[in-house]
Write a protein that holds these residues in place. Structure first.
Motif, PDB file in Angstrom:
ATOM      1  N   TYR A 303       0.833  -1.197   0.000  1.00  0.00           N
ATOM      2  CA  TYR A 303       0.000   0.000   0.000  1.00  0.00           C
ATOM      3  C   TYR A 303       0.871   1.252   0.000  1.00  0.00           C
ATOM      4  N   ARG A 306       2.246   1.964  -3.415  1.00  0.00           N
ATOM      5  CA  ARG A 306       1.286   2.668  -4.278  1.00  0.00           C
ATOM      6  C   ARG A 306       1.260   4.151  -3.932  1.00  0.00           C
ATOM      7  N   THR A 352      -4.631   4.884  -8.727  1.00  0.00           N
ATOM      8  CA  THR A 352      -3.433   4.537  -7.947  1.00  0.00           C
ATOM      9  C   THR A 352      -3.709   3.477  -6.892  1.00  0.00           C
TER      10      THR A 352
END
Length: 699
Positions: A303, A306, A352
């Motif tokens: 995460y 990203r 995204t």
């Protein structure tokens, strides 16, 4: 008849009566017999008789001067206190080391359970199991003679001749004391050889040496010390009078037997199944927790990756500057600068995979200097006509076409504003629709600029046939008219100038010429006050005469040079201080390159005089230099004397530098024996020549 029978007794009685009546004679008589009487008296009766008087005397002495008792007890108590504190520190570190060594081992886990079960501290349990030792021998050695009093050996312990070992231990103790100048009450207390340790405890009359195999606890010192204390309490007199016969010390062997019975054997328990089961359970729980944490960390890392991709995407956008970005408590924070014409950072979150609800952004608006944004603003502010086209060429904004003068002026003003850090705005390709009128305007601006310059007089100026003509007077120190063309948009090739040189009487130019001609010292300041040139300060008499001559010449031209505030420089104080410095010498002992402590006041005074002289010289417009010359006597070889003399000069320079004298003011040299102060025909002459002298030079 009575005289015949008792005359002798009457004479003796008269003498004794006379003796008792005279205190001084009675004191002398008692003093003659008191030592022998005290020596023959029984110890118990003598102690009971003297105890009250001695106690009262000691009490009065302590009340009168407590420090006396402190000085008496200090040498006794201080080593004991220091040794006790040292043993406590060693005991603490031993406990800490053993605890740290076993805290993460199988034994450590088992001992922690034992500590929990028994209520003892974990460190105590660790020391109980890890400090395995056995006292194999105990030697009691007479302190003064070094003779062996008695020796006790544990079961199954082997050794050599006890007398030989005792002699060697005494010899080692004496060797250490003699080699390292140790005090009488101190000594070697520990010797270690492989698994064997020799612990020595020193008493008033005897030393107890214990031979220990293994790793004993520090508390064993106290046990051995208690045994030695009991031996001295029970057999103090016999120990003091020991002469090699141990028959009166038979009871001591029983006390030593308690020492060799001290031991801590290694426990030999079976395999710790309970500990293994607990450890396996803990490892299983730790493994599960680690696996879950690893999975969660992997998901969070993906995460965060990203998020970093989104930050990189934002940083690549023109008109956006990311000043700060961080991840905190599962939330993302980003802040920076954003041009209003740039793309919206919130719209870049699309695709995204980052949750917009977890993103907290804070953007401050600013005007970006990116060419595309500057182009948009120029188009909005200048409203270029249809005949002008604005474009970006190699990060430059280029204007091409035709425009009126007013628009070109506005474009030039915008170009000057952008030159402070923005892209270049090139308007050279825009043609002016009225070039002649524009050129005339620029020429008039240039002429007015020249007329405002001091030292320039414009006599005539005209424009003819597309060219410009100008003439007049110009001071050589004034601004160059050709240089003033810069920034006026007047073509230098079309300007024809004719200037005649003259000397302007403007006070600023006169001051420049006076400064170049007279070269005033630093102590003189030339300034302009209400149109008058004023010279203020101190200067040599010769320079003041030159300034007065210049003032007379300038007065004929109407320029006032006021030299009334000049004062003649007085060098008498400098000469007096110079003499004091040069008569000061720094003396050295034979063969030494560092002056003795008796030279410290001389160095302090010399440093203050040098700093004062250097400052006064600077105020007078001159520079002072101080030569430090090292000298030596004729003792030894000449090469060595030359080196010593140079080293002495370097040392004095370092000492003066340490006292605040600037190092650039000090020069050093070594004269060896070639510049003696006095002939060396005596010890006084030699000591006088071992010196560093100072010479003052003014530049």
């Amino acid at each position: 008849m009575r005289q015949l029978l008792v005359s002798r007794e009457i004479s003796e009685l008269s003498r004794v009566t006379h003796l008792l009546d005279e205190p001084e004679q009675l004191a002398a008589a008692v003093g003659d017999v008191l030592p022998s009487a005290a020596g023959r008296a029984p110890y118990a009766q003598l102690g009971e008789a003297l105890a009250p008087a001695v106690e009262r005397a000691v009490q009065r002495s302590i009340q009168k001067s407590p420090r006396t008792l402190t000085d008496i007890l200090y040498p006794v108590f201080l080593p004991a206190i220091r040794k006790s504190i040292g043993e406590k520190i060693d005991q603490t570190f031993q406990s800490l080391n053993e605890t740290l060594r076993h805290i993460f081992t199988w034994h450590g886990l088992k001992w922690r359970l034992e500590a929990w079960r028994t209520g003892a501290s974990f460190s105590a349990v660790v020391l109980k199991h890890s400090l395995v030792y056995r006292v194999e021998h105990a030697f009691l050695i007479h302190r003064n003679s070094g003779l062996l009093i008695t020796h006790v050996t544990a079961d199954n312990a082997t050794s050599e001749d006890p007398q030989l070992i005792s002699s060697m231990l005494s010899a080692i103790q004496d060797f250490v004391k003699d080699s390292f100048n140790e005090k009488e009450q101190s000594g070697l207390d520990t010797i270690r050889f492989g698994e064997l340790r020799l612990w020595s405890e020193v008493g008033p009359f005897a030393t107890l040496v214990s031979v220990i195999r293994g790793n004993p606890p520090e508390e064993l010192h106290e046990i051995v010390r208690d045994v030695l204390l009991r031996i001295h309490e029970e057999s103090s007199q016999a120990l003091e009078q020991f002469d090699g016969d141990g028959s009166q010390l038979a009871s001591v062997e029983a006390q030593l037997q308690t020492c060799v019975e001290l031991k801590q054997e290694e426990s030999n328990d079976g395999f710790p199944w309970l500990v293994a089961a607990v450890a396996l359970l803990l490892l299983s729980l730790a493994g599960g927790w680690y696996f879950l944490s690893w999975q969660s960390a992997q998901r969070w890392q993906a995460y965060v990756s990203r998020w970093q991709a989104y930050v990189s995407r934002v940083e690549a956008q023109p008109g956006i500057i990311v000043a700060e970005q961080q991840v905190r408590d599962g939330q993302f924070y980003i802040a920076g600068l954003r041009d209003p014409l740039a793309v919206d950072p919130q719209s870049l979150l699309s695709g995204t995979g980052v949750d917009p609800a977890g993103v907290h952004s804070q953007w401050q608006f600013y005007q970006s200097l990116e060419p595309e944004f500057v182009l948009k603003r120029l188009t909005a502010s200048l409203y270029p006509p249809e005949t002008v086209r604005l474009s970006i060429v190699d990060d430059r904004i280029v204007a091409e076409g035709e425009a009126p003068d007013t628009w070109i002026d506005r474009a030039r003003a915008a170009a000057r504003q952008l030159s402070a850090g923005g892209p270049e705005f090139d308007i050279s390709k825009v043609r002016d629709v009225s070039p002649e009128a524009r050129a005339a305007e620029h020429w008039q601006y240039y002429v007015s600029r020249l007329e405002a310059q001091p030292g320039i007089i414009v006599a005539q100026q005209t424009a003819r046939g597309g060219h410009f003509y100008i003439s007049g007077l110009r001071d050589p120190l004034a601004a160059d008219p050709q240089a003033l063309l810069s920034g006026t948009d007047v073509d230098p090739a079309r300007v024809h100038a004719q200037w005649q040189f003259y000397q302007s009487l403007d006070p600023k130019f006169v001051v420049k010429r006076l400064t170049a001609a007279l070269s005033p010292p630093k102590t003189v300041q030339l300034s302009i006050i209400q149109g008058r040139i004023v010279a203020v300060g101190e200067a040599p008499a010769g320079w003041i005469n030159r300034a007065r001559a210049a003032a007379e010449q300038l007065s004929a031209d109407g320029v006032v040079l006021d030299v009334s505030q000049l004062r003649e420089l007085n060098l008498a104080e400098l000469n007096h201080l110079r003499q004091a410095i040069q008569t000061t010498d720094i003396f050295f002992s034979s063969g030494k390159v560092v002056p003795g402590p008796e030279q410290t006041p001389v160095l302090d005074r010399l440093a203050d005089q040098i700093k004062e002289f250097a400052q006064s010289a600077r105020n007078s417009g001159v520079t002072a230099r101080f030569m430090l010359t090292g000298h030596s006597d004729t003792t030894g070889r000449e090469t060595a004397n030359a080196s010593i003399s140079a080293a002495r000069a370097e040392t004095v320079r370092a000492l003066l530098n340490k006292r605040g004298v600037a190092p650039e003011l000090l020069l050093v040299r070594g004269a060896g024996t070639f510049e003696p102060a006095v002939p060396e025909n005596s010890l006084t002459g030699s000591s006088t020549n071992r010196r560093v002298s100072i010479t003052v030079n003014l530049d």
